[in-house]
Design a protein around this motif. Structure first.
Motif, PDB file in Angstrom:
ATOM      1  N   LEU A   1     -15.776   1.346   0.551  1.00  0.00           N
ATOM      2  CA  LEU A   1     -14.730   2.511   0.324  1.00  0.00           C
ATOM      3  C   LEU A   1     -13.204   1.106   0.382  1.00  0.00           C
ATOM      4  O   LEU A   1     -12.058   1.228  -0.301  1.00  0.00           O
TER       5      LEU A   1
ATOM      6  N   ARG B   1     -12.848  -0.362  -2.951  1.00  0.00           N
ATOM      7  CA  ARG B   1     -11.940   0.780  -3.958  1.00  0.00           C
ATOM      8  C   ARG B   1     -10.702   0.091  -3.946  1.00  0.00           C
ATOM      9  O   ARG B   1      -9.726   0.564  -4.563  1.00  0.00           O
TER      10      ARG B   1
ATOM     11  N   THR C   1     -18.809   1.348   4.715  1.00  0.00           N
ATOM     12  CA  THR C   1     -17.433   1.242   4.540  1.00  0.00           C
ATOM     13  C   THR C   1     -17.091   0.386   3.971  1.00  0.00           C
ATOM     14  O   THR C   1     -15.145   0.633   3.149  1.00  0.00           O
TER      15      THR C   1
END
Length: 202
Positions: free
Chosen positions: A193, A196, A190
Motif C-alpha cells: 500500500l 502504491r 502493508t
C-alpha cells in the motif's frame, strides 16, 4: 531468570543488563522496571548492577543506545543489499518489523519514553534515532525520484512520517493482540500500500 556467568568483563555485564531490561520490558510495563527487578532477574544484588551504571537513567540510556545502533545497522544493511530505492525501502520496512518481533520489549520501551516531557538521556537517544532513521528514508525517497521510481511531486517529509507511522501501527496492533507475529504477517501487504502511494505512475 537470565543466567549470568560468574566472571564477565564490565562490557559483557553491561550487555547482559541491556538484554535483561529488554526481556523485562517484553512482559511488564517498562516504566515500572526497577534496578531491583533487573538485579533479581540477573541473579545479582542491586549493588552489583550499580557497579556498572551510576543511575537508572544511565541503564535506560545504555539500552536505548544499543537499540539505536542495532536497529540502524539492520535497516541500513537491508537497504544496502536491495536492487533499487523502492526495493530498499521495502527491505528496511521488513527488517524493522523483524527487529520488533525479535525484541518486543523495544517498542514497549520506545512508547514508554515518548510521553515523557523531561529531556532524559534515553529520550534524547530516541530523538537521535528517529532523526537518523528519517534522514535515511528521505535519502532513499529522493534517490527514488532521481531514478524514476518515486513520484517527482512526492512530499518527502510526509512520506517519511507515513513510513514510520505504518510500522508503528502494525506494532501497536500486534502488542494489543499479544502476538508480534501479526506484524510480520502483515508487513509485506502493508508496504505494498505504501509503495502504491509513493511510486511514480507509468
Amino acid at each position: 531468570m537470565t543466567q549470568v556467568p560468574k566472571y564477565l568483563s564490565a562490557e559483557e555485564r553491561r550487555a547482559m543488563t541491556v538484554k535483561t531490561v529488554l526481556d523485562l520490558a517484553s512482559v511488564c510495563n517498562p516504566a515500572e522496571i526497577t534496578t531491583m527487578a533487573i538485579a533479581a532477574r540477573m541473579g545479582l544484588s542491586q549493588a552489583a548492577v550499580f557497579r556498572h551504571f551510576a543511575t537508572k537513567d544511565e541503564v535506560w540510556q545504555t539500552v536505548m543506545d544499543w537499540v539505536s545502533a542495532e536497529l540502524l545497522a539492520r535497516v541500513q544493511g537491508a537497504a544496502a543489499g536491495a536492487a533499487g530505492p523502492l526495493a530498499a525501502l521495502e527491505a528496511v520496512f521488513i527488517a524493522h518489523i523483524g527487529f520488533a518481533v525479535e525484541y518486543p520489549g523495544v517498542p514497549r520501551m520506545l512508547f514508554a519514553e515518548l510521553p515523557r516531557t523531561e529531556p532524559t538521556p534515553a529520550k534524547k537517544a530516541l530523538e537521535n534515532l528517529l532523526r537518523t532513521y528519517g534522514d535515511m528514508l528521505a535519502a532513499l525517497l529522493e534517490r527514488g525520484k532521481r531514478e524514476g521510481e518515486v513520484d517527482e511531486g512526492l512530499d518527502v517529509p510526509v512520506a517519511v512520517a507515513m513510513f514510520i507511522g505504518s510500522i508503528q501501527g502494525l506494532v501497536i496492533k500486534s502488542l494489543l493482540g499479544g502476538d508480534m507475529r501479526h506484524a510480520a504477517d502483515a508487513a509485506s501487504r502493508t508496504f505494498e500500500l505504501y509503495r502504491r502511494a509513493v511510486r511514480r505512475l507509468p
